[in-house]
Scaffold this motif. Structure first.
Motif, mmCIF file in Angstrom:
data_model
loop_
_atom_site.group_PDB
_atom_site.id
_atom_site.type_symbol
_atom_site.label_atom_id
_atom_site.label_comp_id
_atom_site.label_asym_id
_atom_site.label_seq_id
_atom_site.Cartn_x
_atom_site.Cartn_y
_atom_site.Cartn_z
ATOM 1 N N GLU A 58 -64.072 2.843 1.553
ATOM 2 C CA GLU A 58 -63.005 3.561 0.846
ATOM 3 C C GLU A 58 -62.447 2.757 -0.333
ATOM 4 O O GLU A 58 -62.179 3.317 -1.400
ATOM 5 C CB GLU A 58 -61.879 3.944 1.809
ATOM 6 C CG GLU A 58 -60.773 4.753 1.164
ATOM 7 C CD GLU A 58 -61.250 6.056 0.525
ATOM 8 O OE1 GLU A 58 -60.636 6.466 -0.486
ATOM 9 O OE2 GLU A 58 -62.226 6.659 1.002
ATOM 10 N N GLU A 59 -62.286 1.449 -0.178
ATOM 11 C CA GLU A 59 -61.755 0.640 -1.285
ATOM 12 C C GLU A 59 -62.713 0.645 -2.480
ATOM 13 O O GLU A 59 -62.269 0.609 -3.638
ATOM 14 C CB GLU A 59 -61.455 -0.785 -0.844
ATOM 15 C CG GLU A 59 -62.690 -1.592 -0.483
ATOM 16 C CD GLU A 59 -62.364 -2.924 0.161
ATOM 17 O OE1 GLU A 59 -62.994 -3.916 -0.240
ATOM 18 O OE2 GLU A 59 -61.499 -2.971 1.035
ATOM 19 N N LEU A 65 -63.312 5.261 -8.791
ATOM 20 C CA LEU A 65 -62.479 6.290 -9.415
ATOM 21 C C LEU A 65 -61.656 5.709 -10.572
ATOM 22 O O LEU A 65 -61.585 6.301 -11.651
ATOM 23 C CB LEU A 65 -61.569 6.948 -8.385
ATOM 24 C CG LEU A 65 -62.262 7.907 -7.424
ATOM 25 C CD1 LEU A 65 -61.317 8.309 -6.295
ATOM 26 C CD2 LEU A 65 -62.776 9.134 -8.175
ATOM 27 N N LYS A 66 -61.068 4.556 -10.354
ATOM 28 C CA LYS A 66 -60.286 3.900 -11.412
ATOM 29 C C LYS A 66 -61.186 3.560 -12.599
ATOM 30 O O LYS A 66 -60.837 3.799 -13.762
ATOM 31 C CB LYS A 66 -59.632 2.628 -10.853
ATOM 32 C CG LYS A 66 -58.821 1.874 -11.858
ATOM 33 C CD LYS A 66 -58.221 0.630 -11.225
ATOM 34 C CE LYS A 66 -57.504 -0.190 -12.282
ATOM 35 N NZ LYS A 66 -57.048 -1.465 -11.777
ATOM 36 N N THR A 67 -62.356 3.015 -12.315
ATOM 37 C CA THR A 67 -63.307 2.652 -13.361
ATOM 38 C C THR A 67 -63.779 3.888 -14.121
ATOM 39 O O THR A 67 -63.878 3.875 -15.354
ATOM 40 C CB THR A 67 -64.502 1.902 -12.742
ATOM 41 O OG1 THR A 67 -64.011 0.743 -12.064
ATOM 42 C CG2 THR A 67 -65.506 1.487 -13.795
ATOM 43 N N HIS A 71 -63.582 4.776 -18.095
ATOM 44 C CA HIS A 71 -64.828 5.079 -18.800
ATOM 45 C C HIS A 71 -64.752 6.451 -19.464
ATOM 46 O O HIS A 71 -65.133 6.612 -20.630
ATOM 47 C CB HIS A 71 -66.005 5.004 -17.826
ATOM 48 C CG HIS A 71 -67.340 5.222 -18.450
ATOM 49 N ND1 HIS A 71 -67.875 4.366 -19.384
ATOM 50 C CD2 HIS A 71 -68.251 6.211 -18.285
ATOM 51 C CE1 HIS A 71 -69.067 4.812 -19.760
ATOM 52 N NE2 HIS A 71 -69.318 5.934 -19.107
ATOM 53 N N ARG A 72 -64.239 7.424 -18.755
ATOM 54 C CA ARG A 72 -64.113 8.787 -19.302
ATOM 55 C C ARG A 72 -63.171 8.801 -20.508
ATOM 56 O O ARG A 72 -63.466 9.427 -21.534
ATOM 57 C CB ARG A 72 -63.618 9.738 -18.211
ATOM 58 C CG ARG A 72 -63.247 11.119 -18.676
ATOM 59 C CD ARG A 72 -64.445 11.963 -18.972
ATOM 60 N NE ARG A 72 -63.979 13.302 -19.341
ATOM 61 C CZ ARG A 72 -64.621 14.124 -20.128
ATOM 62 N NH1 ARG A 72 -65.791 13.793 -20.611
ATOM 63 N NH2 ARG A 72 -64.133 15.293 -20.418
ATOM 64 N N ALA A 73 -62.046 8.111 -20.395
ATOM 65 C CA ALA A 73 -61.081 8.079 -21.496
ATOM 66 C C ALA A 73 -61.671 7.432 -22.749
ATOM 67 O O ALA A 73 -61.387 7.859 -23.862
ATOM 68 C CB ALA A 73 -59.825 7.332 -21.060
ATOM 69 N N LEU A 74 -62.502 6.434 -22.570
ATOM 70 C CA LEU A 74 -63.071 5.711 -23.702
ATOM 71 C C LEU A 74 -64.321 6.361 -24.286
ATOM 72 O O LEU A 74 -64.617 6.178 -25.475
ATOM 73 C CB LEU A 74 -63.399 4.267 -23.298
ATOM 74 C CG LEU A 74 -62.203 3.396 -22.945
ATOM 75 C CD1 LEU A 74 -62.669 2.071 -22.363
ATOM 76 C CD2 LEU A 74 -61.324 3.181 -24.169
ATOM 77 N N THR A 75 -65.071 7.106 -23.460
ATOM 78 C CA THR A 75 -66.385 7.585 -23.906
ATOM 79 C C THR A 75 -66.579 9.094 -23.832
ATOM 80 O O THR A 75 -67.579 9.593 -24.335
ATOM 81 C CB THR A 75 -67.497 6.953 -23.059
ATOM 82 O OG1 THR A 75 -67.398 7.454 -21.713
ATOM 83 C CG2 THR A 75 -67.430 5.431 -23.072
ATOM 84 N N HIS A 82 -67.753 14.604 -14.137
ATOM 85 C CA HIS A 82 -68.283 15.250 -12.931
ATOM 86 C C HIS A 82 -67.757 14.563 -11.665
ATOM 87 O O HIS A 82 -67.299 15.229 -10.731
ATOM 88 C CB HIS A 82 -69.814 15.222 -12.944
ATOM 89 C CG HIS A 82 -70.435 15.536 -11.630
ATOM 90 N ND1 HIS A 82 -70.492 16.819 -11.119
ATOM 91 C CD2 HIS A 82 -70.994 14.735 -10.693
ATOM 92 C CE1 HIS A 82 -71.071 16.791 -9.928
ATOM 93 N NE2 HIS A 82 -71.387 15.542 -9.654
ATOM 94 N N TYR A 83 -67.830 13.236 -11.622
ATOM 95 C CA TYR A 83 -67.385 12.521 -10.421
ATOM 96 C C TYR A 83 -65.870 12.520 -10.275
ATOM 97 O O TYR A 83 -65.362 12.525 -9.149
ATOM 98 C CB TYR A 83 -67.959 11.106 -10.391
ATOM 99 C CG TYR A 83 -69.410 11.125 -9.987
ATOM 100 C CD1 TYR A 83 -69.785 11.464 -8.690
ATOM 101 C CD2 TYR A 83 -70.413 10.852 -10.899
ATOM 102 C CE1 TYR A 83 -71.110 11.520 -8.312
ATOM 103 C CE2 TYR A 83 -71.752 10.900 -10.531
ATOM 104 C CZ TYR A 83 -72.088 11.237 -9.232
ATOM 105 O OH TYR A 83 -73.411 11.302 -8.861
ATOM 106 N N LEU A 84 -65.147 12.533 -11.366
ATOM 107 C CA LEU A 84 -63.689 12.627 -11.265
ATOM 108 C C LEU A 84 -63.259 13.996 -10.742
ATOM 109 O O LEU A 84 -62.260 14.104 -10.033
ATOM 110 C CB LEU A 84 -63.043 12.341 -12.626
ATOM 111 C CG LEU A 84 -63.156 10.884 -13.075
ATOM 112 C CD1 LEU A 84 -62.750 10.740 -14.530
ATOM 113 C CD2 LEU A 84 -62.332 9.974 -12.179
ATOM 114 N N GLU A 85 -64.017 15.021 -11.069
ATOM 115 C CA GLU A 85 -63.725 16.364 -10.557
ATOM 116 C C GLU A 85 -64.249 16.569 -9.138
ATOM 117 O O GLU A 85 -63.815 17.492 -8.451
ATOM 118 C CB GLU A 85 -64.337 17.419 -11.482
ATOM 119 C CG GLU A 85 -63.646 17.491 -12.826
ATOM 120 C CD GLU A 85 -64.329 18.430 -13.804
ATOM 121 O OE1 GLU A 85 -65.484 18.864 -13.547
ATOM 122 O OE2 GLU A 85 -63.710 18.719 -14.842
#
Length: 102
Positions: A58-59, A65-67, A71-75, A82-85
């Protein structure tokens, strides 16, 4: 990163690499430290003389998720989106690879 080519993470001694999509061959050859997150379907490309893989705890899912948010915000990565959703897919799709001696 989205993908990597041949010999990625060779001789890696520390740090963390997350590969969201495809791998070239011989990943992690000579790797003596650090962590590598890859999709299970890409495991055939890691160098098993140097690396072992294990399911995500889990950790590690929370770390991914944090990473992925960063990554999504920058790229604007579609794979990260997809994985965040669908965060439940992370544990099904990814493994953590570490050097055999660690």
């Amino acid at each position: 990163v989205e993908s990597v080519g041949l010999h990625a993470c060779c001789y890696m001694t520390k740090g963390t690499v997350v590969v969201l999509d495809s791998l070239g061959q011989n990943i992690g050859s000579g790797m003596t430290g650090g962590c590598l997150y890859v999709r299970k379907e890409q495991l055939r490309f890691i160098n098993t003389e140097y690396l072992k893989h294990e399911p995500l705890q889990e950790e590690e899912v929370q770390f991914l998720l944090k990473t992925l948010r960063t990554h999504r915000a920058l790229t604007q990565s579609r794979t990260a989106k997809h994985y965040l959703e669908n965060p439940q897919r992370l544990q099904d799709d990814f493994v953590l690879c570490r050097p055999l001696q660690s």
